[in-house]
Scaffold this motif. Structure first.
Motif, short mmCIF file in Angstrom:
data_model
loop_
_atom_site.label_atom_id
_atom_site.label_comp_id
_atom_site.label_asym_id
_atom_site.label_seq_id
_atom_site.Cartn_x
_atom_site.Cartn_y
_atom_site.Cartn_z
N LYS A 226 0.87 -1.29 -0.06
CA LYS A 226 0.08 -0.10 -0.07
C LYS A 226 1.09 1.14 0.04
N LEU A 233 1.15 7.74 -6.21
CA LEU A 233 0.26 8.80 -6.63
C LEU A 233 0.76 10.24 -6.64
N ASP A 273 -8.54 18.62 -7.54
CA ASP A 273 -7.71 17.49 -7.52
C ASP A 273 -8.04 16.58 -5.98
N GLU A 276 -10.47 13.43 -6.69
CA GLU A 276 -9.91 12.38 -7.27
C GLU A 276 -8.74 11.84 -6.53
N ILE A 277 -7.74 12.43 -5.77
CA ILE A 277 -6.87 11.72 -5.13
C ILE A 277 -7.34 11.04 -3.82
N ALA A 279 -10.35 9.64 -3.73
CA ALA A 279 -11.03 8.43 -4.38
C ALA A 279 -9.99 7.37 -4.55
N LYS A 280 -8.89 7.71 -4.88
CA LYS A 280 -7.59 6.65 -5.24
C LYS A 280 -7.18 6.20 -4.19
N LEU A 281 -7.02 6.78 -3.01
CA LEU A 281 -6.42 6.43 -1.83
C LEU A 281 -7.47 5.51 -1.31
N HIS A 282 -8.99 5.78 -1.10
CA HIS A 282 -10.08 4.67 -0.79
C HIS A 282 -9.92 3.44 -1.63
N GLU A 283 -9.66 3.51 -2.96
CA GLU A 283 -9.28 2.48 -3.79
C GLU A 283 -8.10 1.32 -3.27
N ILE A 284 -6.94 2.07 -3.27
CA ILE A 284 -5.60 1.59 -2.82
C ILE A 284 -5.95 0.51 -1.20
N HIS A 287 -8.29 -2.17 -1.83
CA HIS A 287 -7.63 -3.36 -2.44
C HIS A 287 -6.88 -4.39 -1.59
#
Ligand SMILES: [Zn+2]
Length: 393
Positions: A226, A233, A273, A276-277, A279-284, A287
């Motif tokens: 992680k 990012l 921004d 967007e970032i 949301a990407k943190l939540h995705e990582i 996962h």
């Protein structure tokens, strides 16, 4: 003599009084988590402001320092809380980053034209400056509208309680001057990054790493994946940075780690921004790189970026001219550091940050304030307030 000259002349005689007030405030302990201490610094502010004829209102903080509003009405129009339209706001925070007892270990001192002590520049110097500018307008008049000094208590931890009070103050405010320390160059701050501070907690499964290795699920293994994904990012061109600055985890060297935790500092420039970032943190975090691990992300605190719209640009030009008349040459700088000025700018209030006395090395034992900047910075602020009308603000 014009009122503007009367005020700047009076401020010129106040350096020693400013230093005395600063000494009392620096020597009063008040880290962000020390509500009693931050409120004791507030009592000094309150006593000074009331002593100089200002009306003081306290907005109670539950866990952290109260917010104090020192009000100078205009033409008899007292503007109570909830009716802040057109107030000229001078803002600052009373809390410091230092552990309890710091002023006893390292009290206020003066050496070679510089003042030292916890919070001397960040930002008790700015608070004192705001107090004296308000007192000057009370004494001589001439403010082009109602003024409010807002003294908050929890900025250094992201203003968890102060934010709502600040945003309410900012809605419809005429302008906001935030008196964080002036940059070592003498510059002010016209732009700041936004920041999101979050924590992610990973759950794995403990097992003896010698005798029962395959039964374990490593939370530390997951943490490592992680961290790499989160750091990736970072986009320096867009001003986006990610830093996992704290990690912990595991149980013993011979146990597959059942748990691990990381803390993330995200900074960005463009307000668009942020989502967007995040949301990407939540995705990582959602996962699982190591099958069987689970994780969750919690946002612990947040600052919005300080952006400069047309009105804020006008405010900077106004300040620059006023500072020149106080003998200062001032540039506008961008800072990656966050402050409460981001919240006021996001509410649409024309905002200028770091108009406080010049200082440096904040958050360290070497923190200092340039004494010679105390009076000119107060004069620059007072002159700016005077000339708001003329500047079309
Ligand atoms: Zn500060």
């Amino acid at each position: 003599m014009s009122t503007e000259t009367e005020i700047t002349n009076w401020l010129a005689t106040q350096q020693q009084a400013m230093l005395d007030a600063l000494q009392a405030m620096v020597n009063t302990d008040g880290g962000s988590y020390d509500k009693a201490g931050v409120d004791a610094v507030g009592a000094i502010v309150k006593e000074f402001c009331e002593g100089h004829g200002l009306t003081v209102e306290t907005v109670r903080g539950e866990k952290f320092g109260d917010c104090i509003r020192a009000i100078l009405p205009h033409e008899g129009t007292a503007r109570a809380r909830g009716n802040h339209a057109q107030n000229i706001v001078l803002m600052g925070h009373r809390d410091t980053v230092f552990p309890k007892g710091e002023p006893t270990r390292r009290p206020f001192t003066i050496k070679d034209g510089r003042a030292y002590g916890p919070g001397v520049a960040d930002m008790k110097g700015g608070l004192v400056m705001n107090m004296f500018v308000l007192a000057a307008f009370k004494k001589f008049g001439g403010a082009p509208g109602p003024m409010v000094g807002l003294f908050t208590g929890d900025e250094e931890i992201g203003s968890p309680e102060g934010r709502a009070v600040i945003e309410e103050e900012a809605r419809g405010a005429r302008v906001v001057f935030n008196s964080e320390p002036g940059r070592p160059s003498g510059g002010v701050v016209t732009g700041r990054k936004g920041g999101v501070f979050s924590i992610f907690e990973i759950e794995g499964k403990a097992a003896h790493s010698g005798g029962n290795f395959t039964a374990g699920i490593s939370a530390i293994g997951e943490l490592a994946h992680k961290i790499v994904a989160i750091h990736a990012l970072t986009d320096l061109e867009r001003g986006i940075t990610l830093n996992v600055g704290l990690v912990s985890g595991g149980q013993s060297v011979n146990t597959v780690a059942p748990s691990a935790v990381g803390q993330i500092d995200l900074r960005y420039v463009n307000p668009a921004d942020r989502d967007e970032i995040v949301a990407k943190l939540h995705e990582i975090v959602a996962h699982s790189y190591v099958p069987g691990t689970k994780a969750k992300l919690t946002i612990k605190g947040e600052f919005l970026p300080l952006t400069q719209d047309a009105a804020a640009a006008k405010l900077f030009d106004l300040y620059k001219g006023a500072a020149a008349d106080a003998g200062l040459s001032v540039t506008g700088e961008f800072s990656g550091g966050c402050a409460d000025s981001g919240f006021t700018a996001a509410q649409g209030a024309p905002t200028l940050c770091s108009v406080g006395p010049v200082g440096g090395l904040a958050h360290s034992p070497e923190e200092y304030l340039e004494i010679a900047s105390f009076v000119p910075r107060a004069q620059a602020l007072a002159r700016s307030v005077f000339r708001l009308e003329q500047a079309g603000l």
